[in-house]
Design a protein around this motif. Sequence first.
Motif, PDB file in Angstrom:
ATOM      1  N   GLY A 198       0.773  -1.313   0.137  1.00  5.69           N
ATOM      2  CA  GLY A 198       0.130  -0.032  -0.105  1.00  5.69           C
ATOM      3  C   GLY A 198       0.936   1.219  -0.085  1.00  5.69           C
ATOM      4  N   ASP A 199       0.627   2.142   1.159  1.00  5.02           N
ATOM      5  CA  ASP A 199       1.278   3.334   0.900  1.00  5.02           C
ATOM      6  C   ASP A 199       2.656   3.335   1.647  1.00  5.02           C
ATOM      7  OD1 ASP A 199      -0.992   4.212  -0.093  1.00  5.02           O
ATOM      8  OD2 ASP A 199      -2.101   4.967   1.924  1.00  5.02           O
ATOM      9  N   GLU A 200       3.212   2.089   2.294  1.00  2.00           N
ATOM     10  CA  GLU A 200       4.465   2.085   2.707  1.00  2.00           C
ATOM     11  C   GLU A 200       5.414   2.577   1.946  1.00  2.00           C
ATOM     12  OE1 GLU A 200       5.133  -1.909   3.849  1.00  2.00           O
ATOM     13  OE2 GLU A 200       3.611  -1.983   5.561  1.00  2.00           O
ATOM     14  N   MET A 201       5.409   2.440   0.645  1.00  3.06           N
ATOM     15  CA  MET A 201       6.488   2.852  -0.392  1.00  3.06           C
ATOM     16  C   MET A 201       6.609   4.056  -0.532  1.00  3.06           C
ATOM     17  SD  MET A 201       6.966   1.969  -4.637  1.00  3.06           S
ATOM     18  CE  MET A 201       7.293   0.069  -4.262  1.00  3.06           C
ATOM     19  N   GLN A 202       5.239   4.949  -0.542  1.00  5.73           N
ATOM     20  CA  GLN A 202       5.167   6.324  -0.661  1.00  5.73           C
ATOM     21  C   GLN A 202       5.787   7.165   0.652  1.00  5.73           C
ATOM     22  OE1 GLN A 202       4.342   8.252  -3.462  1.00  5.73           O
ATOM     23  NE2 GLN A 202       5.209   9.878  -2.209  1.00  5.73           N
ATOM     24  N   ALA A 203       5.415   6.235   1.971  1.00  8.84           N
ATOM     25  CA  ALA A 203       5.958   6.878   3.041  1.00  8.84           C
ATOM     26  C   ALA A 203       7.640   6.705   3.277  1.00  8.84           C
ATOM     27  CB  ALA A 203       5.392   5.892   4.195  1.00  8.84           C
ATOM     28  N   ALA A 204       8.169   5.716   2.702  1.00  7.11           N
ATOM     29  CA  ALA A 204       9.627   5.626   2.399  1.00  7.11           C
ATOM     30  C   ALA A 204      10.151   6.400   1.623  1.00  7.11           C
ATOM     31  CB  ALA A 204       9.921   4.252   2.182  1.00  7.11           C
ATOM     32  N   ALA A 205       9.448   6.806   0.661  1.00  6.98           N
ATOM     33  CA  ALA A 205       9.917   7.887  -0.299  1.00  6.98           C
ATOM     34  C   ALA A 205       9.890   9.464   0.076  1.00  6.98           C
ATOM     35  CB  ALA A 205       9.166   7.756  -1.704  1.00  6.98           C
ATOM     36  N   ASP A 206       8.946   9.375   1.110  1.00  5.09           N
ATOM     37  CA  ASP A 206       8.741  11.004   1.659  1.00  5.09           C
ATOM     38  C   ASP A 206       9.770  11.109   2.597  1.00  5.09           C
ATOM     39  OD1 ASP A 206       6.423  11.326   0.203  1.00  5.09           O
ATOM     40  OD2 ASP A 206       4.934  10.901   2.005  1.00  5.09           O
ATOM     41  N   LYS A 207      10.539  10.010   3.252  1.00  8.86           N
ATOM     42  CA  LYS A 207      11.776  10.059   3.966  1.00  8.86           C
ATOM     43  C   LYS A 207      12.841  10.003   3.231  1.00  8.86           C
ATOM     44  CE  LYS A 207       9.575   6.964   7.778  1.00  8.86           C
ATOM     45  NZ  LYS A 207       9.965   5.616   8.384  1.00  8.86           N
ATOM     46  N   PRO A 249       2.420   3.671  -8.931  1.00  7.58           N
ATOM     47  CA  PRO A 249       2.663   2.955  -7.723  1.00  7.58           C
ATOM     48  C   PRO A 249       1.915   1.647  -7.579  1.00  7.58           C
ATOM     49  CG  PRO A 249       2.095   5.033  -7.125  1.00  7.58           C
ATOM     50  CD  PRO A 249       1.910   4.748  -8.789  1.00  7.58           C
ATOM     51  N   ALA A 250       2.659   0.612  -7.083  1.00  7.71           N
ATOM     52  CA  ALA A 250       2.056  -0.692  -6.746  1.00  7.71           C
ATOM     53  C   ALA A 250       1.271  -1.037  -5.503  1.00  7.71           C
ATOM     54  CB  ALA A 250       3.039  -1.909  -7.071  1.00  7.71           C
ATOM     55  N   GLU A 251       0.342  -1.805  -5.349  1.00  4.72           N
ATOM     56  CA  GLU A 251      -0.253  -1.980  -4.199  1.00  4.72           C
ATOM     57  C   GLU A 251       0.792  -3.115  -3.280  1.00  4.72           C
ATOM     58  OE1 GLU A 251      -2.814  -0.726  -2.609  1.00  4.72           O
ATOM     59  OE2 GLU A 251      -3.445   0.518  -4.457  1.00  4.72           O
ATOM     60  N   HIS A 252       1.242  -3.827  -3.836  1.00  5.20           N
ATOM     61  CA  HIS A 252       2.419  -4.801  -3.281  1.00  5.20           C
ATOM     62  C   HIS A 252       3.725  -4.811  -4.278  1.00  5.20           C
ATOM     63  CE1 HIS A 252      -0.963  -6.390  -0.462  1.00  5.20           C
ATOM     64  NE2 HIS A 252      -1.531  -6.390  -1.603  1.00  5.20           N
ATOM     65  N   GLN A 255       5.677  -7.225  -8.642  1.00  5.68           N
ATOM     66  CA  GLN A 255       4.642  -6.298  -7.956  1.00  5.68           C
ATOM     67  C   GLN A 255       3.370  -6.364  -8.526  1.00  5.68           C
ATOM     68  OE1 GLN A 255       5.788  -2.365  -9.412  1.00  5.68           O
ATOM     69  NE2 GLN A 255       5.737  -2.850 -11.521  1.00  5.68           N
ATOM     70  N   SER A 256       2.443  -6.090  -7.837  1.00  2.00           N
ATOM     71  CA  SER A 256       1.000  -6.343  -8.015  1.00  2.00           C
ATOM     72  C   SER A 256       0.084  -5.063  -7.537  1.00  2.00           C
ATOM     73  CB  SER A 256       0.228  -7.380  -6.923  1.00  2.00           C
ATOM     74  OG  SER A 256      -0.989  -7.455  -7.148  1.00  2.00           O
ATOM     75  N   TYR A 257      -0.957  -4.617  -8.551  1.00  2.00           N
ATOM     76  CA  TYR A 257      -1.549  -3.516  -8.344  1.00  2.00           C
ATOM     77  C   TYR A 257      -2.982  -3.768  -7.847  1.00  2.00           C
ATOM     78  CZ  TYR A 257       1.681  -1.781 -11.765  1.00  2.00           C
ATOM     79  OH  TYR A 257       2.883  -1.246 -12.386  1.00  2.00           O
ATOM     80  N   ASP A 258      -3.201  -5.148  -7.430  1.00  2.00           N
ATOM     81  CA  ASP A 258      -4.484  -5.541  -6.675  1.00  2.00           C
ATOM     82  C   ASP A 258      -4.218  -5.592  -5.210  1.00  2.00           C
ATOM     83  OD1 ASP A 258      -6.633  -6.744  -6.008  1.00  2.00           O
ATOM     84  OD2 ASP A 258      -6.621  -8.600  -7.492  1.00  2.00           O
TER      85      ASP A 258
END
Length: 859
Positions: A121-130, A139-142, A161-164
Amino acid sequence: MEDKAALLQKLEHKNARLNALVQKYKQSHHLQNALIQLSEQASTVAELSLLYPAIHNILQDYVPSKSFYVVLLNQFTNTLELSYFADEKDGISVPLHQDHNFSYGVTGYVFKCGKTTYYQGDEMQAAADKGLFRVLGTPAEHWVGVPVYREQSIIGVLVAQSYDKQQSYSEQQIELLEVMSLYLSTAIERVKKRELLESEVKIRTRALTQSNEALNLEVEQHKKTLERQHILFKISELATQSKHIEEVYQQVHEIIKSITYADNLYIALHDRESGWLSFPYCIDEFNHNTQPRPFAKGYSELVISTEQTQLIDDKRANILIDSGIIERPTQVPESQTATSWLGAPLKTAQGVIGLIVCQAYSNKHNFSQDDFELITFVSHQIATVLQAHLANQALKESHQDLELRVAEKTKEISQTNMHLHMQIEERKKIEQQLYHDAHHDPLTGLPNRSLFLTQLEKTLQHYQRYPEQEFAVLFIDLDKFKDINDQLGHQAGDQFLIGVGESFSQCIREHDLLARLGGDEFVILLTHLTCRQQAEDIAKRLIKIMKKPFCMKGICVQSGASIGITYSKKNYKHTDEIIRDADAAMYYAKNAGRSRFEFYHPLLSVNAASSHHVFESSHHLDSLPMNFRSSEIVTLSEQYQSETLLEAFGEHPVLGSTSFDILKKFAADKAQQLEVELQLLRNACEQAKSAQLAMILFPCSGLLLEKTEFRALCQSLKNLNIKNHICLLFNEQEIRYASAVQVSNLKTLSEQGYSIGLNDFAKDRCELNLLTELQFDYLLLSSTFSKRVLQQESYDLQLQGVLAITKIKQIKVIAKGPSILNFRALLDTHGLSLFVGKQHAINIPLIKNAPLNNEQILN
């Protein structure tokens, strides 16, 4: 109740453990199955581009991986590059975009960390914000990334990666990805090695293919050579068969048919006196008019006037017509005009007697360059055959007063055909004789000059180390050899030389060396001698065996042998000195009565005291009567050129009338030789002026090119003021071994505007580098080389190399040899057109001037 609850609890615990074991074994099965499939793919796929899709197909059975890609490190650019990409949403253009750099994204982050990373989910975006990385693409869901290692170094990242949101990755699936990444580098290496192996196989296959093509080309060339030889055999057979002339024409037509397209062929003969063309043979699908016609502006006339083979197509025909060279008859329809026309001149020693023509209509055949070369090749032989039959026909029809001339002409043609047979036989054996010919005389099979000089050099070096092992050299010149050639013919002369070689071989020991220097000159090297008597005994045996008359065709001719002997001496340093002394002794034996032998002595006499006055007179060249021999330079048709060859000779009290080259050996010193040579040069110039000769060719020695003597030569030439009317000829052997000073002075002569030339070129070997290094104006071939050109194909190849260089450097080539028209005609076919004419003695006594002193020479 409690016991029942405890039992249920225990069963539930066991059931949980069984489920865990099932999952564990299922996971192991999946891993094992995936690795087996990966190993099979690595062993079967031919290239990396097929390996990655195969891995993708394996993963889809166990892991949600519709979106899957592989990124590997480029060792040369040190950047991450995409090796495989499959995505549900982003096309291939997205990761390849200029701003899409994997080093900055989550893939590069995994590569730097070297650890498996899983984002939901949003873990990738959170890491990118850091600030850990930048989000690239949709962006992928998994998203899960697994590093790929080779030994201890990371080489890339494997990403699924998976978008579902419902399709997440379990620990077992991530473990499967990690195991796959461990074996991925090994699979990549195996496929790369297979690619390299296949590439090497292709390269070697290509090389073998090229080698086979070259071999096939060589085989084709050999086939062409055999075909040409077969054609020559057919033509030569025509010359020996007594057929009617019409049958000869038909046979010639059949031979041409075997070479090229010849459905339409005609033979035309040209009468020089009347200027008319006759057509004794014509086979043509349109033109049946074989009536004679006057010389006009047709294709046939173009061949005769240029004396060259002509290949004419429609394009060239229009050019010739527009330029006015060709005039085409207007009454000939366009459909009956040749679209491809090939005509070759029938050239003999007396000139062009006609031509042979093949032509094609309506583009049925287009003659090529190969056709051009083949018909040119056979036209000369056909001309000889036709001339022979025409001569025979004319002989039958002519008056009795012409019979003698026709018989002589027929004899010349028969000799030409005999020489043609000899050439064909020589070409058959030339491959086998290449090595043998380099060291042996082609006629007698004896060692040649080159091998003899090599062995003599070794013997001299051995003698210098071991003086007790003495040696001797016998220089042998056959007496009356010219009578055998004149009375019995050159073929009998060759047989005589072969027989002499065999007889001489029986008179010497096994370790002695018998060689033929050329012509009727033989030489023997006797080794392991203990006294002079041994050499004398062998000389007596040679003279005795030569007293037997030579008989052939009922004619017997008495020959003999004049032998000069030189015995080993401590003061011998070079082989040239040994040959010189043996040669001088031989000349003395010949002038003393022939059929005898003489040992070399400085006095050239057995009794030095009784011949002291002879010795004294023979060692003063300026006291000898000197004269000149004049030889005009002529063409094949005996037309005189502007050049005249002047050669000096003198009357020696011991040797008799002999050339100046022989007399120079008895000069007291260099000063005396220089004085006489310069005086001869003055006399030659006086003769040139009185006879109004345009250009005289005067043989000189290499002595005139030495430092001090060259100054005297330049001063004499300046005083004579005959720069544009004299050419100084230097012996090729002397120039070959000339010093740096002599070569420099020779170049100076050329730079000052004096004509220079090479005399007696290629007597023992052909030095082409002399022609390229120095600028000569004239080149006089030795008579020995001229004769060998007609006997061996290897010498003809050398001659063609000489003619190619002299043509570029504009050097006139003049042939020496017998003044026989047939001999010159044969040389003319090999490309030689200038010849030394008959010699005429000129009585010019040596004018005695005051000798040059050192001061005059230096000034």
